[in-house]
Design an enzyme around this catalytic site. Structure first.
Site, PDB file in Angstrom:
ATOM      1  N   CYS A  40       7.902   3.987   5.666  1.00  0.00           N
ATOM      2  CA  CYS A  40       7.080   3.712   4.472  1.00  0.00           C
ATOM      3  C   CYS A  40       7.932   3.379   3.253  1.00  0.00           C
ATOM      4  O   CYS A  40       7.421   2.876   2.262  1.00  0.00           O
ATOM      5  CB  CYS A  40       6.194   4.912   4.171  1.00  0.00           C
ATOM      6  SG  CYS A  40       7.094   6.426   3.833  1.00  0.00           S
ATOM      7  N   CYS A  79      -0.983   8.365   7.026  1.00  0.00           N
ATOM      8  CA  CYS A  79      -2.340   8.035   6.580  1.00  0.00           C
ATOM      9  C   CYS A  79      -3.198   7.627   7.782  1.00  0.00           C
ATOM     10  O   CYS A  79      -2.708   6.977   8.714  1.00  0.00           O
ATOM     11  CB  CYS A  79      -2.293   6.902   5.562  1.00  0.00           C
ATOM     12  SG  CYS A  79      -1.469   7.349   4.019  1.00  0.00           S
ATOM     13  N   CYS A 123      -3.300   4.014   9.345  1.00  0.00           N
ATOM     14  CA  CYS A 123      -2.049   3.462   9.871  1.00  0.00           C
ATOM     15  C   CYS A 123      -1.370   4.385  10.881  1.00  0.00           C
ATOM     16  O   CYS A 123      -0.162   4.264  11.123  1.00  0.00           O
ATOM     17  CB  CYS A 123      -1.085   3.172   8.719  1.00  0.00           C
ATOM     18  SG  CYS A 123      -1.721   1.998   7.502  1.00  0.00           S
ATOM     19  N   CYS A 161       0.833  -1.204   0.000  1.00  0.00           N
ATOM     20  CA  CYS A 161       0.000   0.000   0.000  1.00  0.00           C
ATOM     21  C   CYS A 161       0.865   1.250   0.000  1.00  0.00           C
ATOM     22  O   CYS A 161       0.621   2.188  -0.773  1.00  0.00           O
ATOM     23  CB  CYS A 161      -0.929  -0.006   1.219  1.00  0.00           C
ATOM     24  SG  CYS A 161      -2.222   1.255   1.144  1.00  0.00           S
ATOM     25  N   CYS A 162       1.897   1.274   0.837  1.00  0.00           N
ATOM     26  CA  CYS A 162       2.821   2.418   0.860  1.00  0.00           C
ATOM     27  C   CYS A 162       3.525   2.583  -0.484  1.00  0.00           C
ATOM     28  O   CYS A 162       3.734   3.701  -0.953  1.00  0.00           O
ATOM     29  CB  CYS A 162       3.862   2.236   1.958  1.00  0.00           C
ATOM     30  SG  CYS A 162       3.258   2.546   3.628  1.00  0.00           S
TER      31      CYS A 162
END
Length: 236
Positions: free
Chosen positions: A232, A206, A209, A123-124
């Site tokens: 990240c 985000c 997280c 996702c990062c």
């Protein structure tokens, strides 16, 4: 874009040795930012997570009109987006708002919902690392707000470094700053601060997280809490 001098590892090492000798953290930050602006011209940009407007404020003093890159992941707190708009509205900067290739809905359709919970590294990568790489492709040097006191993984941060992954000079004007330096500068210059800091968010990423930190915790302990992840991938 025009630059005066080519970006090389040797240039970065020489500059780091020079600026490491500046004792005052504020002067060190301003001097390295002026150097970056004069050396690389409009081939230089800084990034900001909009936890506050500190780096943007310093950079705008040293390089008026400086490009400030913000990674608009689609998962930010409303307060972070508001801080971005606040900073861009009151400082002489050029905001570069960077979006991932896919919206959150499109990513969910391809990888399933809540990828941040199942595979936070992917996702990062999709929403931060890859978009930053595309954004920085138009520059030869970039700056970040990384500080040595934020976490053990950042303790060795240099003021000027060579980003071998991207083939760029990377400056870290705040490397030597402590939280006391940050608080003093922010108060003196009335720098915009993300309201989430007032409720315990020491490091703001985000929303899915990021959590507040407890007194005495590492400032980045609220990022990916309980997942064995501390970065990240932007600064490694």
């Amino acid at each position: 874009m025009t630059t005066a001098i080519a970006a090389t590892p040797e240039l970065a090492a020489e500059a780091d040795a020079r600026f490491a000798g500046v004792a005052d953290p504020v002067e060190q930050a301003l001097e390295v930012l002026r150097w970056a602006g004069e050396t690389f011209g409009d081939g230089f940009a800084v990034t900001s997570s909009m936890a506050d407007g500190l780096l943007a404020h310093l950079a705008s003093r040293a390089v008026p009109g400086v490009h400030v890159v913000f990674l608009d992941t689609g998962y930010h707190f409303a307060e972070t987006v508001g801080t971005r708009d606040w900073v861009s509205g009151v400082m002489p900067i050029t905001l570069v708002n960077v979006l991932p290739e896919r919206t959150v809905a499109e990513q969910d359709a391809e990888h399933g919902p809540q990828l941040h919970d199942r595979d936070p590294d992917l996702c990062c990568s999709l929403r931060k690392v890859q978009p930053l790489a595309r954004a920085l492709a138009g520059y030869v040097a970039w700056g970040s707000g990384v500080r040595r006191d934020e976490s053990p993984t950042r303790a060795g941060t240099r003021v000027v470094d060579w980003d071998a992954k991207r083939g760029m000079v990377k400056v870290n004007p705040l490397a030597a700053w402590t939280q006391e330096h940050v608080d003093t500068y922010v108060a003196e210059h009335r720098v915009p601060v993300n309201p989430l800091q007032e409720v315990g968010y020491a490091s703001i990423g985000c929303a899915p997280c990021t959590r507040p930190v407890a007194p005495g915790e590492d400032p980045r302990a609220g990022r990916w809490a309980g997942r064995g992840k501390t970065e990240c991938g932007l600064h490694l």
